[in-house]
Design a protein around this motif. Structure first.
Motif: not given
Length: 353
Positions: A169-172, A152, A157-158, A160
């Motif tokens: 958590d909201d990883l980009r 992902q 991303g993001p 979660t």
């Protein structure tokens, strides 16, 4: 006979594959050894290399072993064509950190980088690092969560995620993978949980040598994997690992096998801490074999023509990528590239992919 299989080599991350004190060489598994291996493999026209991963040497607790990921980045800079496959044990790396490192090496290599997901069989490595010891089947559940976050993140991303083992958590992550193509995921392991995960989420499934079965046994593994659920991915491809002994005649090859086998028995140290649930280890019990990950169990011991015939038979069964071990390493790698590989390419044409 179709497109030629891709031919590759394992890098010697901890030294010699079969005989530690071989009379004709001694590799110490240094970065220099590994860089020279991959640069030479590329010069010889080989297509891919696998850099295995251990933090602790499984064959010799006092022996050196290189770091796979720093080595992969440096070798990516030192080469221009060959694919670099870096093994990774997911419990050693946060998935976001690993996704970031893999993306960067992908850019350094200009898209020649892949990962080999290894769910872990060498238990002392886990405990000596102070990590929790997860039982065999649950390690594949962990790997599934881990790979989902990694892929992902590669997709932009993001991310979660709240799983049984891992969270994000909201990883980009930026940059995105080179040319928009994330690294391929190679996967090995032959237990039921391993096959289920590979069928669902791998790009290439690596098969280890197995006694007596040959191409028919590989064909059965491929049929099993292809019968399992798979959604939203290209068809699963297959690779084979093997220790290879090629000589002008079959009798010469068998003599060399006997010599290596005697040397391995004289120098053998038991590998302590291998997971008893590991299918690969059980496949080799009671059978003379040289090398790791199935070694010579695949039957690639013979004349140049016999080796080419057997590799072709595996290719006809559905294998498109071969990863070989050799000893003495450089002399035998060159022998294969100059004597056997041309036979294969005259039959099949250009390599796959």
């Amino acid at each position: 006979m179709g497109t030629s299989p891709r031919l590759g080599v394992w890098t010697p991350i901890s030294g010699n594959w079969a005989v530690r004190r071989h009379p004709d060489e001694y590799l110490d598994g240094s970065y220099a050894d590994n860089r020279r291996t991959v640069v030479e493999a590329e010069r010889l026209g080989l297509d891919t290399t696998l850099i295995a991963q251990h933090t602790v040497n499984p064959g010799d607790p006092d022996g050196d072993v290189i770091d796979t990921w720093t080595t992969s980045a440096a070798i990516a800079e030192a080469t221009s064509r060959i694919e670099i496959i870096a093994a990774v044990k997911p419990f050693l790396y946060n998935p976001g950190v690993l996704a970031k490192m893999a993306t960067q090496i992908g850019h350094i290599s200009r898209g020649r980088f892949a990962i080999n997901l290894v769910s872990g069989w060498f238990l002392p490595e886990i405990t000596r690092l102070g990590l929790p010891l997860i039982d065999h089947d649950r390690r594949y559940d962990y790997s599934r969560e881990w790979l989902s976050i990694v892929e992902q993140a590669w997709a932009g991303g993001p991310v979660t995620a709240t799983g049984d083992y891992l969270r994000a958590d909201d990883l980009r992550l930026r940059p995105l993978p080179y040319a928009g193509s994330p690294p391929l995921v190679y996967f090995g392991g032959e237990s039921e949980p391993a096959r289920a995960l590979a069928a669902a989420a791998a790009d290439v499934f690596l098969i280890n040598g197995r006694p007596l079965e040959g191409p028919d046994g590989v064909r059965a593994v491929i049929a099993d994997l292809r019968s399992r659920p798979r959604t939203g991915r290209a068809p699963l491809r297959f690779g084979l690992t093997s220790f290879l002994i090629a000589r002008p005649t079959e009798s010469e090859a068998k003599e060399e096998f006997d010599r290596l086998w005697r040397l391995t028995q004289e120098q053998r140290k038991p590998i302590e801490g291998a997971d008893p649930a590991r299918v690969m280890g059980r496949n080799a019990v009671g059978v003379a074999s040289v090398g790791t990950n199935g070694g010579t169990l695949s039957g690639l011991v013979g004349s140049y023509a016999q080796i080419a015939d057997r590799i072709s038979a595996f290719a006809d069964a559905g294998v498109d990528t071969f990863l070989f071990q050799f000893q003495p390493h450089f002399a035998e790698m060159e022998r294969f590239a100059t004597e056997v590989a041309p036979l294969l390419r005259s039959r099949h044409g250009a390599p796959v992919g």
